[in-house]
Write a protein that holds these residues in place. Sequence first.
Motif, PDB file in Angstrom:
ATOM      1  N   TYR A 285    -112.100  51.477-170.075  1.00 44.21           N
ATOM      2  CA  TYR A 285    -112.832  51.314-168.777  1.00 44.21           C
ATOM      3  C   TYR A 285    -113.388  52.345-168.181  1.00 44.21           C
ATOM      4  O   TYR A 285    -113.683  52.583-166.979  1.00 44.21           O
ATOM      5  N   THR A 286    -113.417  53.491-168.941  1.00 49.79           N
ATOM      6  CA  THR A 286    -113.939  54.731-168.610  1.00 49.79           C
ATOM      7  C   THR A 286    -115.164  54.776-168.124  1.00 49.79           C
ATOM      8  O   THR A 286    -115.377  55.291-166.978  1.00 49.79           O
ATOM      9  N   PHE A 287    -116.160  53.971-168.687  1.00 50.68           N
ATOM     10  CA  PHE A 287    -117.626  54.044-168.295  1.00 50.68           C
ATOM     11  C   PHE A 287    -117.590  53.331-167.094  1.00 50.68           C
ATOM     12  O   PHE A 287    -118.253  53.603-165.912  1.00 50.68           O
ATOM     13  N   ILE A 288    -116.868  52.186-166.809  1.00 52.54           N
ATOM     14  CA  ILE A 288    -117.069  51.225-165.804  1.00 52.54           C
ATOM     15  C   ILE A 288    -116.400  52.234-164.556  1.00 52.54           C
ATOM     16  O   ILE A 288    -116.823  52.070-163.271  1.00 52.54           O
ATOM     17  N   ALA A 289    -115.397  52.944-164.767  1.00 53.65           N
ATOM     18  CA  ALA A 289    -114.946  53.518-163.474  1.00 53.65           C
ATOM     19  C   ALA A 289    -115.830  55.018-163.259  1.00 53.65           C
ATOM     20  O   ALA A 289    -115.835  55.333-162.060  1.00 53.65           O
ATOM     21  N   GLU A 290    -116.335  55.323-163.941  1.00 51.19           N
ATOM     22  CA  GLU A 290    -117.476  56.311-163.653  1.00 51.19           C
ATOM     23  C   GLU A 290    -118.657  55.892-162.989  1.00 51.19           C
ATOM     24  O   GLU A 290    -119.082  56.295-161.752  1.00 51.19           O
ATOM     25  N   VAL A 291    -119.066  54.504-163.356  1.00 56.65           N
ATOM     26  CA  VAL A 291    -120.055  53.860-162.546  1.00 56.65           C
ATOM     27  C   VAL A 291    -119.577  53.464-160.989  1.00 56.65           C
ATOM     28  O   VAL A 291    -120.202  53.850-160.168  1.00 56.65           O
ATOM     29  N   ILE A 292    -118.269  53.093-160.870  1.00 60.11           N
ATOM     30  CA  ILE A 292    -117.809  52.789-159.670  1.00 60.11           C
ATOM     31  C   ILE A 292    -117.594  54.100-158.681  1.00 60.11           C
ATOM     32  O   ILE A 292    -117.890  54.137-157.401  1.00 60.11           O
ATOM     33  N   GLN A 293    -117.126  55.144-159.586  1.00 55.95           N
ATOM     34  CA  GLN A 293    -116.992  56.239-158.840  1.00 55.95           C
ATOM     35  C   GLN A 293    -118.182  56.994-158.442  1.00 55.95           C
ATOM     36  O   GLN A 293    -117.995  58.037-157.675  1.00 55.95           O
ATOM     37  N   ALA A 294    -119.263  56.705-159.083  1.00 55.04           N
ATOM     38  CA  ALA A 294    -120.385  57.602-158.769  1.00 55.04           C
ATOM     39  C   ALA A 294    -121.006  57.289-157.491  1.00 55.04           C
ATOM     40  O   ALA A 294    -121.659  58.177-156.853  1.00 55.04           O
TER      41      ALA A 294
END
Length: 396
Positions: free
Chosen positions: A71-80
């Motif tokens: 979920y690393t990429f998804i988490a980065e999208v959400i946190q961006a």
Amino acid sequence: MKQKQIFFDVYKNLSTRRLIVLSVLLLFVMGVLFYFNQISKALEEREKSYVDLYAKAMAFLIEQSGEDCDYTFIAEVIQANTTVPVILSMGGIPNRYVNIPELEDPHRSWTDEEKVRFLEEKIVEMKAQNEPIPYHVGGEQDFVYYANSSTLKTLRFFPYIILSTLFIFGGLAYISYSSSRRAEQNRVWVGLAKETAHQLGTPISGLMGWIEVLKTYPDFDHNIGDEMMKDVHRLETITARFSNIGSVPTKRSENIGDLIETTAEYLKKRISTKIQWTVTNNLTEPYYRDVNRNLIEWVVENICKNAVDAMAGVGELRIILNRLPNKKICIDISDTGKGMSLTVQRNIFNAGYSTKKRGWGLGLTLARRIIETYHDGKLYVYHSEPGKGSTFRIII
């Protein structure tokens, strides 16, 4: 009524250049607003894309919850998303949110009921700003609501701040320029008045001397000499008026009622006999003010002569004196002449402006200067209507 502009005033007559300047300024304002509007739209579309990506990332995260995946990429999208206020609803109920300053305030505590109520109110506000972004989880549709970021809000106001600043500085520059121009015009009129008084002095002295010489002749009619001397004294009075305009006038206490009545009586004998004069002094007691008698007489004379010209030498001229509540005197000079349009009223006190075929258009300009500059009063057109006459008001 045909108006005549005696002098060419570069500040008023270059209408083409003024129109060009105004057009350029208008284009500049429109250009600035259009430019920032385009930037705002681009930023708005960009934020919409961010929210859409956020909604898809959240939907993926919810659907894949519990499964073994990265979920690393998804988490980065959400946190961006650190700027756009977002509220995610599930089953029509506010569930998750980011960038809501009120809820992130560490100095305030919220109960669950208060938080839900607040988020519901916030959703209503967000729906009014932007269309919510739909997302699907397990075949069910829900929405992500969002508001414009503070950056976008600031950007929308920024051009108005810039334009307001420019207009303020432009206005100050214009006021400074206008003051400088008026000061320059005043210096011109003062210089003209001084020079006129100086030039009249020598021939008047000469005329007085020649009259005295003529009186020594036995066959010279002394009645003629007396009348000539009256005219010379009249010229001396005119010279004194110009001299007073060109310098600080000497003032002394005068009974205003007597001064106006005496001036009117003098004018009656020297103006058209077809003019019906009415002087009404409503002052219940003598009213004294420190004035320069010669200059006040000149003002009244100037306005009365203009009134006679407006009536073509036939009509009624009324002078009414009243006491004002602020202990000042109001002098209304009315005629039954042709009146003035609003355009003429706006320009009648401008130097060089005249509605007559003769004259230089300076009389009312100097009259206002005498009343307002030297006597701290006011002179203006109180009422005028084409075909029904005019009323000038003096307050001293």
